[in-house]
Motif scaffolding. Structure first.
Motif, PDB file in Angstrom:
ATOM      1  N   THR A   1       0.867  -1.183   0.000  1.00  0.00           N
ATOM      2  CA  THR A   1       0.000   0.000   0.000  1.00  0.00           C
ATOM      3  C   THR A   1       0.897   1.224   0.000  1.00  0.00           C
ATOM      4  O   THR A   1       1.729   1.400   0.893  1.00  0.00           O
ATOM      5  CB  THR A   1      -0.920   0.019   1.222  1.00  0.00           C
ATOM      6  OG1 THR A   1      -1.700  -1.179   1.246  1.00  0.00           O
ATOM      7  CG2 THR A   1      -1.848   1.218   1.175  1.00  0.00           C
TER       8      THR A   1
ATOM      9  N   TYR B   1       1.182   5.244   0.202  1.00  0.00           N
ATOM     10  CA  TYR B   1       0.491   6.473   0.608  1.00  0.00           C
ATOM     11  C   TYR B   1       1.271   7.659   0.041  1.00  0.00           C
ATOM     12  O   TYR B   1       2.433   7.874   0.399  1.00  0.00           O
ATOM     13  CB  TYR B   1       0.406   6.568   2.131  1.00  0.00           C
ATOM     14  CG  TYR B   1      -0.374   5.425   2.754  1.00  0.00           C
ATOM     15  CD1 TYR B   1      -1.764   5.463   2.826  1.00  0.00           C
ATOM     16  CD2 TYR B   1       0.296   4.320   3.301  1.00  0.00           C
ATOM     17  CE1 TYR B   1      -2.478   4.417   3.411  1.00  0.00           C
ATOM     18  CE2 TYR B   1      -0.406   3.276   3.882  1.00  0.00           C
ATOM     19  CZ  TYR B   1      -1.788   3.326   3.932  1.00  0.00           C
ATOM     20  OH  TYR B   1      -2.494   2.293   4.508  1.00  0.00           O
TER      21      TYR B   1
ATOM     22  N   THR C   1      -1.802  -1.135  -3.794  1.00  0.00           N
ATOM     23  CA  THR C   1      -2.816  -0.096  -3.654  1.00  0.00           C
ATOM     24  C   THR C   1      -2.107   1.243  -3.530  1.00  0.00           C
ATOM     25  O   THR C   1      -1.199   1.405  -2.703  1.00  0.00           O
ATOM     26  CB  THR C   1      -3.693  -0.337  -2.415  1.00  0.00           C
ATOM     27  OG1 THR C   1      -4.303  -1.620  -2.519  1.00  0.00           O
ATOM     28  CG2 THR C   1      -4.775   0.731  -2.310  1.00  0.00           C
TER      29      THR C   1
ATOM     30  N   ASP D   1      -2.697   5.080  -2.631  1.00  0.00           N
ATOM     31  CA  ASP D   1      -3.654   5.967  -1.952  1.00  0.00           C
ATOM     32  C   ASP D   1      -3.286   7.415  -2.244  1.00  0.00           C
ATOM     33  O   ASP D   1      -2.193   7.882  -1.885  1.00  0.00           O
ATOM     34  CB  ASP D   1      -3.632   5.691  -0.453  1.00  0.00           C
ATOM     35  CG  ASP D   1      -4.719   6.472   0.286  1.00  0.00           C
ATOM     36  OD1 ASP D   1      -5.500   7.193  -0.388  1.00  0.00           O
ATOM     37  OD2 ASP D   1      -4.777   6.367   1.518  1.00  0.00           O
TER      38      ASP D   1
ATOM     39  N   SER E   1      -5.334  10.000  -1.259  1.00  0.00           N
ATOM     40  CA  SER E   1      -6.220  10.847  -0.451  1.00  0.00           C
ATOM     41  C   SER E   1      -5.484  11.993   0.220  1.00  0.00           C
ATOM     42  O   SER E   1      -6.096  13.037   0.528  1.00  0.00           O
ATOM     43  CB  SER E   1      -6.930   9.992   0.609  1.00  0.00           C
ATOM     44  OG  SER E   1      -5.983   9.349   1.452  1.00  0.00           O
TER      45      SER E   1
ATOM     46  N   GLU F   1      -4.470  -0.978  -7.762  1.00  0.00           N
ATOM     47  CA  GLU F   1      -5.698  -0.215  -7.519  1.00  0.00           C
ATOM     48  C   GLU F   1      -5.307   1.176  -7.013  1.00  0.00           C
ATOM     49  O   GLU F   1      -4.454   1.315  -6.132  1.00  0.00           O
ATOM     50  CB  GLU F   1      -6.579  -0.913  -6.492  1.00  0.00           C
ATOM     51  CG  GLU F   1      -7.877  -0.160  -6.207  1.00  0.00           C
ATOM     52  CD  GLU F   1      -8.712  -0.841  -5.143  1.00  0.00           C
ATOM     53  OE1 GLU F   1      -9.837  -0.367  -4.872  1.00  0.00           O
ATOM     54  OE2 GLU F   1      -8.227  -1.835  -4.548  1.00  0.00           O
ATOM     55  N   VAL F   2      -5.902   2.200  -7.589  1.00  0.00           N
ATOM     56  CA  VAL F   2      -5.656   3.577  -7.171  1.00  0.00           C
ATOM     57  C   VAL F   2      -6.886   4.062  -6.424  1.00  0.00           C
ATOM     58  O   VAL F   2      -8.004   4.066  -6.964  1.00  0.00           O
ATOM     59  CB  VAL F   2      -5.367   4.486  -8.389  1.00  0.00           C
ATOM     60  CG1 VAL F   2      -5.090   5.915  -7.919  1.00  0.00           C
ATOM     61  CG2 VAL F   2      -4.183   3.947  -9.188  1.00  0.00           C
ATOM     62  N   THR F   3      -6.691   4.473  -5.157  1.00  0.00           N
ATOM     63  CA  THR F   3      -7.820   4.901  -4.315  1.00  0.00           C
ATOM     64  C   THR F   3      -7.618   6.346  -3.872  1.00  0.00           C
ATOM     65  O   THR F   3      -6.517   6.897  -3.947  1.00  0.00           O
ATOM     66  CB  THR F   3      -7.928   3.990  -3.079  1.00  0.00           C
ATOM     67  OG1 THR F   3      -6.731   4.100  -2.308  1.00  0.00           O
ATOM     68  CG2 THR F   3      -8.145   2.550  -3.494  1.00  0.00           C
ATOM     69  N   GLY F   4      -8.692   6.931  -3.380  1.00  0.00           N
ATOM     70  CA  GLY F   4      -8.640   8.267  -2.795  1.00  0.00           C
ATOM     71  C   GLY F   4      -8.376   9.369  -3.789  1.00  0.00           C
ATOM     72  O   GLY F   4      -7.970  10.465  -3.382  1.00  0.00           O
ATOM     73  N   ARG F   5      -8.597   9.154  -5.041  1.00  0.00           N
ATOM     74  CA  ARG F   5      -8.314  10.186  -6.030  1.00  0.00           C
ATOM     75  C   ARG F   5      -9.533  11.052  -6.253  1.00  0.00           C
ATOM     76  O   ARG F   5     -10.667  10.588  -6.228  1.00  0.00           O
ATOM     77  CB  ARG F   5      -7.865   9.571  -7.342  1.00  0.00           C
ATOM     78  CG  ARG F   5      -8.802   8.520  -7.909  1.00  0.00           C
ATOM     79  CD  ARG F   5      -8.191   7.879  -9.139  1.00  0.00           C
ATOM     80  NE  ARG F   5      -8.998   6.755  -9.610  1.00  0.00           N
ATOM     81  CZ  ARG F   5      -8.683   5.998 -10.650  1.00  0.00           C
ATOM     82  NH1 ARG F   5      -7.553   6.253 -11.322  1.00  0.00           N
ATOM     83  NH2 ARG F   5      -9.447   4.992 -11.019  1.00  0.00           N
TER      84      ARG F   5
ATOM     85  N   THR G   1      -8.549  11.831 -11.406  1.00  0.00           N
ATOM     86  CA  THR G   1      -9.021  10.773 -12.309  1.00  0.00           C
ATOM     87  C   THR G   1      -8.860  11.182 -13.764  1.00  0.00           C
ATOM     88  O   THR G   1      -8.413  10.403 -14.616  1.00  0.00           O
ATOM     89  CB  THR G   1     -10.494  10.447 -12.013  1.00  0.00           C
ATOM     90  OG1 THR G   1     -10.619  10.052 -10.626  1.00  0.00           O
ATOM     91  CG2 THR G   1     -10.987   9.333 -12.908  1.00  0.00           C
TER      92      THR G   1
END
Length: 394
Positions: free
Chosen positions: A33, A35, A64, A66, A68, A96-100, A105
């Motif tokens: 992950t 960050y 992953t 993140d 955010s 996986e790209v999260t918190g965008r 995007t």
């Protein structure tokens, strides 16, 4: 386990108002992950380029990313993220790209193709020399096939008619044909006469010099007559036409191709083959046999002069001996070749002209290729004719 990919801050690297970007990586037994924090902009991403490259070398089943905690993201920062995503996907990692945000995007979608193209591919292993030779031979065969097909297309279009207008009947421009005959035929007479006279004189001198040892100096007339009328007259003419007119055809058509004039002819409904190639091919088919006759007379004249001065064979004796040494087959054996050689020179020159690209280098390369190919094929065809004549006892 939590660890940081450290980024050394340099005071001059980013302004005080910007928050330096950071990368923190958490490894959970094969699942990474990442960050991302701070401002990922053009002015600051240089601080995290090395850590992001290090992440490209990590192997994991799942990753992953993140976003955010990212305050600002522009194209440069998005490209670093997209490069990491693309590199890990190539390794087979589930990314996986999260918190965008919505803006992130959009940026990632825009730079993703560039990141994929910018991936450094591993150097290809060099094959052995046998594979390289076979590959080069295959490319040559394909090039010959393409040239042959395009040459047959030009020949077919010429035989079927001028086809000045695409799909709308036929039309022949006599003025264009007459102009090309004047340029390629009449304009070539001085150099053809000079070259043929010199070749005939050299053959006569060398032949007489060698035959003198055997007391058969008179037979130099037979040697000159048969060699010039059957072989050298038409061959030297075709080679000279390939160097003079063939190169001109390639340069003219190639220049029009560079300036997109050939495309313009197609746009207004004219057939480029009918407008550009047909008059030149017809002019060559008419001019080369005529030039061959002139070359034969010039070569025999040069040989007669040398035989008179060097071997004391008078012109009348030369003509009488020549009359007994040759017949109509000797004359027609050379003239029959002339139209075929004219077509070969014209078609090769036209094909190379149509292949010219948009640069002066391409034009020079294809002009050179046109002359070399035409001379080679002309000599090859002459040899095939010689074998054919021998087989039929002509």
């Amino acid at each position: 386990m939590v660890f940081k990919l450290s980024t050394r801050r340099e005071p001059a690297a980013a302004p005080q108002s910007a928050t330096a970007p950071r990368v923190e990586v958490e490894d959970n037994g094969g699942a990474l992950t990442c960050y991302l924090e701070g401002d990922w902009t053009t002015r600051t991403v240089a601080l995290v380029d090395a850590p992001m490259r290090d992440l490209l070398g990590h192997t994991a089943e799942r990753m992953t990313i993140d976003l955010s905690q990212v305050r600002q993201l522009d194209t440069a920062g998005a490209w670093l993220v997209a490069r990491l995503v693309s590199g890990q996907k190539r390794r087979g990692t589930d990314v996986e790209v999260t918190g965008r945000s919505e803006a992130a995007t959009i940026l990632l979608a825009a730079v993703e193709p560039m990141a994929e193209e910018g991936e450094v591919q591993p150097p290809r292993r060099k094959g052995n020399w046998i594979a390289s030779v076979l590959a080069a031979l295959g490319r040559v065969v394909y090039d010959i096939r393409d040239d042959l097909l395009y040459g047959l297309h030009i020949l077919g279009a010429t035989i079927s008619g001028a086809q000045m207008k695409l799909g709308r009947g036929y039309s022949i421009n006599p003025a264009a044909i007459a102009t090309q005959i004047d340029r390629m035929g009449v304009g070539s007479i001085p150099i053809i006469v000079l070259m043929s006279a010199l070749v005939g004189a050299i053959i006569a001198q060398q032949g007489a010099f060698q035959l003198r040892y055997f007391g058969a100096e008179l037979y130099v007339v037979d040697l000159v007559g048969i060699l010039i009328l059957r072989e050298l007259g038409v061959l030297m003419t075709a080679i000279m036409i390939a160097g003079r007119s063939g190169s001109a055809i390639t340069a003219e058509i190639g220049s029009m191709k560079m300036r997109e004039e050939v495309d313009a002819l197609t746009v207004i409904g004219l057939n480029p083959v009918g407008v550009l190639v047909f008059p030149r091919l017809v002019a060559l088919v008419i001019a080369v046999p005529c030039l061959t006759i002139i070359a034969n007379f010039a070569a025999l004249g040069g040989a007669m002069m040398v035989a008179w001065l060097y071997s004391d064979i008078s012109p009348s004796a030369f003509i009488v001996r020549l009359h007994g040494a040759i017949d109509l087959t000797s004359i027609f054996a050379g003239l029959i070749k002339a139209p075929f050689m004219a077509l070969i020179v014209g078609i090769i020159a036209s094909v190379e002209g149509m292949k010219v690209g948009g640069s002066a280098e391409s034009l020079g390369m294809h002009v050179t290729s046109s002359v070399v190919k035409a001379i080679f094929i002309v000599i090859l065809i002459d040899g095939l004719f010689a074998m054919f004549y021998a087989a039929i006892d002509f």
